[in-house]
Design a protein around this motif. Structure first.
Motif, short mmCIF file in Angstrom:
data_model
loop_
_atom_site.label_atom_id
_atom_site.label_comp_id
_atom_site.label_asym_id
_atom_site.label_seq_id
_atom_site.Cartn_x
_atom_site.Cartn_y
_atom_site.Cartn_z
N ALA A 128 0.40 -0.87 -0.28
CA ALA A 128 0.30 -0.09 0.45
C ALA A 128 0.49 0.98 -0.06
O ALA A 128 0.03 2.02 -0.63
CB ALA A 128 -0.46 -0.30 1.15
N ILE A 129 1.84 1.19 0.86
CA ILE A 129 2.71 2.50 1.04
C ILE A 129 3.56 2.11 -0.76
O ILE A 129 3.62 3.34 -1.29
CB ILE A 129 4.48 2.73 1.73
CG1 ILE A 129 3.40 2.13 3.24
CG2 ILE A 129 5.14 3.10 1.99
CD1 ILE A 129 4.67 1.95 4.61
N VAL A 130 3.87 1.43 -0.96
CA VAL A 130 4.50 1.08 -2.47
C VAL A 130 3.71 1.79 -3.49
O VAL A 130 3.61 2.64 -4.25
CB VAL A 130 4.97 0.36 -3.15
CG1 VAL A 130 5.96 0.43 -4.47
CG2 VAL A 130 6.03 -0.53 -1.83
N ALA A 131 1.99 1.56 -3.25
CA ALA A 131 1.32 1.99 -4.24
C ALA A 131 1.10 2.85 -4.34
O ALA A 131 0.90 4.01 -5.09
CB ALA A 131 -0.07 1.12 -4.57
N LYS A 132 0.57 4.04 -2.98
CA LYS A 132 0.84 5.03 -2.29
C LYS A 132 1.83 6.07 -3.21
O LYS A 132 1.72 7.37 -4.16
CB LYS A 132 -0.32 5.28 -1.56
CG LYS A 132 -1.16 5.39 -0.96
CD LYS A 132 -1.50 6.69 -2.23
CE LYS A 132 -3.34 5.87 -1.80
NZ LYS A 132 -4.41 7.07 -2.67
N GLY A 133 2.80 4.89 -2.82
CA GLY A 133 3.95 5.75 -3.66
C GLY A 133 3.81 6.41 -4.80
O GLY A 133 4.04 7.41 -5.21
N LEU A 134 4.04 5.31 -5.91
CA LEU A 134 3.74 5.50 -7.13
C LEU A 134 2.46 6.32 -7.40
O LEU A 134 2.34 6.60 -8.42
CB LEU A 134 3.27 3.97 -7.66
CG LEU A 134 4.45 3.06 -7.87
CD1 LEU A 134 3.61 1.46 -8.15
CD2 LEU A 134 5.23 3.16 -8.58
N GLY A 135 1.28 6.33 -6.26
CA GLY A 135 -0.24 7.14 -6.57
C GLY A 135 0.31 8.67 -7.14
O GLY A 135 0.22 9.42 -7.79
N ALA A 136 1.57 9.35 -6.18
CA ALA A 136 1.91 10.11 -6.04
C ALA A 136 2.71 10.79 -6.88
O ALA A 136 2.96 11.91 -7.42
CB ALA A 136 2.73 10.52 -3.89
N VAL A 137 3.68 9.43 -7.17
CA VAL A 137 4.54 9.70 -8.49
C VAL A 137 3.33 10.25 -9.49
O VAL A 137 3.99 10.80 -11.13
CB VAL A 137 5.22 9.24 -8.72
CG1 VAL A 137 6.00 8.33 -10.44
CG2 VAL A 137 6.10 8.92 -7.52
N PHE A 138 1.92 9.61 -9.93
CA PHE A 138 0.79 9.92 -11.03
C PHE A 138 0.42 11.46 -10.88
O PHE A 138 1.17 11.98 -11.87
CB PHE A 138 0.38 8.37 -11.00
CG PHE A 138 -1.08 8.97 -12.07
CD1 PHE A 138 -0.70 9.12 -12.96
CD2 PHE A 138 -2.15 9.22 -11.12
CE1 PHE A 138 -2.14 9.35 -13.82
CE2 PHE A 138 -2.93 9.08 -12.32
CZ PHE A 138 -2.77 9.05 -13.89
#
Length: 517
Positions: A4-14
């Motif tokens: 979830a942390i990685v996914a949210k980090g990717l979401g922020a990158v998006f």
């Protein structure tokens, strides 16, 4: 949680580069489409994985292994049809509810995600019910990677080649076309997650077989799935209605009452409400939503354990799992919220360096959102636990109450405070939701929650925030840049937080053995 942390980090990158590409008005189209899409998505998808996980976990706990396969196949058939209907419905309502062809274009690009999201959620629920969180975790990362790569590539390509693309949409705002290209990445990411599950299903281990052949009928399974999924889905709809409420009330109230702050030059008068809303939704709410999605995974992880403890009437295990989930949520949420509040100008300035005007609008609203973020982070596991003990309809009722408070608060506070009022009403909404959720869960579960651990976490969070503030001020006086300020402040404050937390917790006896009524 890690995924979830990685996914949210990717979401922020998006979202962060996307906001820098689209600006305030472009993000208004993107966020408006997302706000219209999410209630349909939430109704059909959000409660689904938990409902499937609960039935799978219950079947395994009772030794009904033959029932597990039938639950999965029934759910796939039933909710594939539901997802298809949801996608079609989203396409049909796009322009009517958005009120503009610009927003409707983005809604049309994201509508197919409802169908693929339903299939993905059934598969996630199947594995979660067996206490196997790896498929969910990996699929989230796959989904995030595809969203970043596809969304940013498509948005960037359309933006750079607008002179060619505009020929196909001659009467459409170019920023709306770029927003639609970016949001198409969300649909492609859900397609990628479904493909991932199709691949791993080829290699998955078979469900254990034994002499227990008890199998529910498909009608009984469907009834049980709807019983658990629909209230959770409606509750999620109510949760996502807060985004719709913000869209309608922020734009509407600022159009009627005017903005309370300075608006940058170059923004037309009629675009001011959209600029402010797009900045608030694209920047402040993006940062606000980062942490709750992580603690939401705690709810998913604890649901099978709570279900099993409840089914076996094991109150000791129920209490331990409850305290562990809530304390972990608080340990994550409190220092993060305090740190974001203290370092808001530096964080937003670093993340959205190309949009300084939008950042200036969002600093105070983001700070005012932080109390609500803490309460939302802790509420997510509580909702899953209420569902696990057979109270699936309770989160819906609680969220309806919160939505009413949010709507009334927006109308009152936005007219008085501008966009900051939306933040105040959001925090009040989630504070009330947490208080009511705790009281109801305690009443129905029989678990008595200890207050002291949460006071310790709050005190440690205060020390963390104080440290971050001091380091930040010292470094600003020496002319340090935003990145250096953020990095050193976070590291120093984190060390202080962990140290204070460890010292305080070491003085508490039997912290992992909560008292039970």
């Amino acid at each position: 949680m890690i995924s979830a942390i990685v996914a949210k980090g990717l979401g922020a990158v998006f979202k962060i580069p996307l906001t820098n590409l689209l600006g305030g008005v472009g993000m208004s189209y993107f966020s408006s489409a997302y706000s219209l899409f999410m209630p349909v998505y939430a109704l059909t998808v959000t409660g689904l994985s938990s409902a499937v996980a609960r039935m799978i976990a219950q079947s395994i706990a009772l030794g009904m292994y033959a029932n597990v396969k039938k639950v999965r196949s029934t759910a796939l058939i039933m909710f594939s049809l539901v997802g298809l209907a949801g996608s079609i419905f989203t396409l049909l309502i796009a322009e009517f509810f958005s009120g503009s062809a610009e927003t409707a274009l983005s809604v049309a690009m994201i509508a197919p995600a409802v169908f693929f999201g339903c299939i993905m959620s059934v598969e996630r629920g199947y594995y979660e019910g067996m206490s196997n969180m790896y498929p969910t975790a990996i699929s989230q990362v796959v989904e995030g990677i595809i969203k970043v790569v596809a969304g940013l590539f498509l948005c960037g390509y359309v933006t750079e080649n607008m002179d060619v693309i505009i020929k196909y949409f001659p009467e459409t705002d170019p920023r709306a076309i770029s927003a639609a290209a970016g949001i198409l990445g969300v649909t492609l990411s859900s397609v990628g997650a479904v493909v991932f599950f199709a691949v791993i299903n080829i290699f998955r281990k078979k469900v254990p077989d034994n002499t227990e052949k008890t199998v529910m009928s498909r009608k009984e399974i469907a009834r049980e799935l709807f019983k658990n999924a629909v209230p959770a889905g409606i509750g999620a709809v109510v949760t996502n209605l807060t985004a719709l409420i913000d869209m309608w009330t922020v734009i509407g109230c600022i159009t009627y009452f005017g903005s309370r702050g300075a608006v940058p030059d170059g923004i037309a008068t009629e675009e001011i409400p959209h600029f402010i809303y797009g900045s608030f939704a694209g920047i402040a709410l993006t940062v606000f939503n980062l942490v709750p999605s992580v603690t939401n995974m705690l709810g998913k992880g604890v649901l099978p354990c709570i279900t099993e403890s409840w089914a076996n009437h094991d109150i000791k295990s129920l209490s331990g799992n409850t305290m562990q989930a809530l304390i972990t949520s608080a340990v994550i949420a409190v220092p993060t919220a305090f740190g974001i509040a203290v370092l808001s100008p530096e964080i937003l300035g670093f993340l959205f360096s190309k949009q300084p005007e939008e950042v200036n609008i969002c600093i105070t609203p983001l700070r005012l959102l932080m109390p609500g973020m803490i309460c939302l982070c802790i509420s997510f596991p509580l909702f899953s636990m209420l569902q696990a003990i057979g109270k699936a309809s309770v989160p819906l009722k609680i969220m309806v109450l919160g939505t009413v408070i949010k709507f009334a608060g927006n109308l009152l506070f936005i007219s008085l405070m501008g966009v900051e009022g939306a933040s105040v009403s959001t925090s009040i909404c989630y504070i009330v939701i947490l208080i009511v959720s705790v009281r109801i869960y305690k009443k129905h579960s029989g678990v008595k929650l200890k207050l002291m651990p949460f006071l310790v976490i709050a005190y440690s969070g205060g020390m963390c925030a104080g440290t971050a503030y001091l380091v930040c001020e010292i470094m600003k006086r020496h002319g340090a840049g935003n990145f250096s300020i953020i990095a050193l402040s976070v590291v120093t404050a984190g060390i202080v937080y962990i140290a204070v937390l460890a010292i305080c917790f070491s003085g508490l006896k039997n912290i992992r053995k909560p008292v039970i009524d």
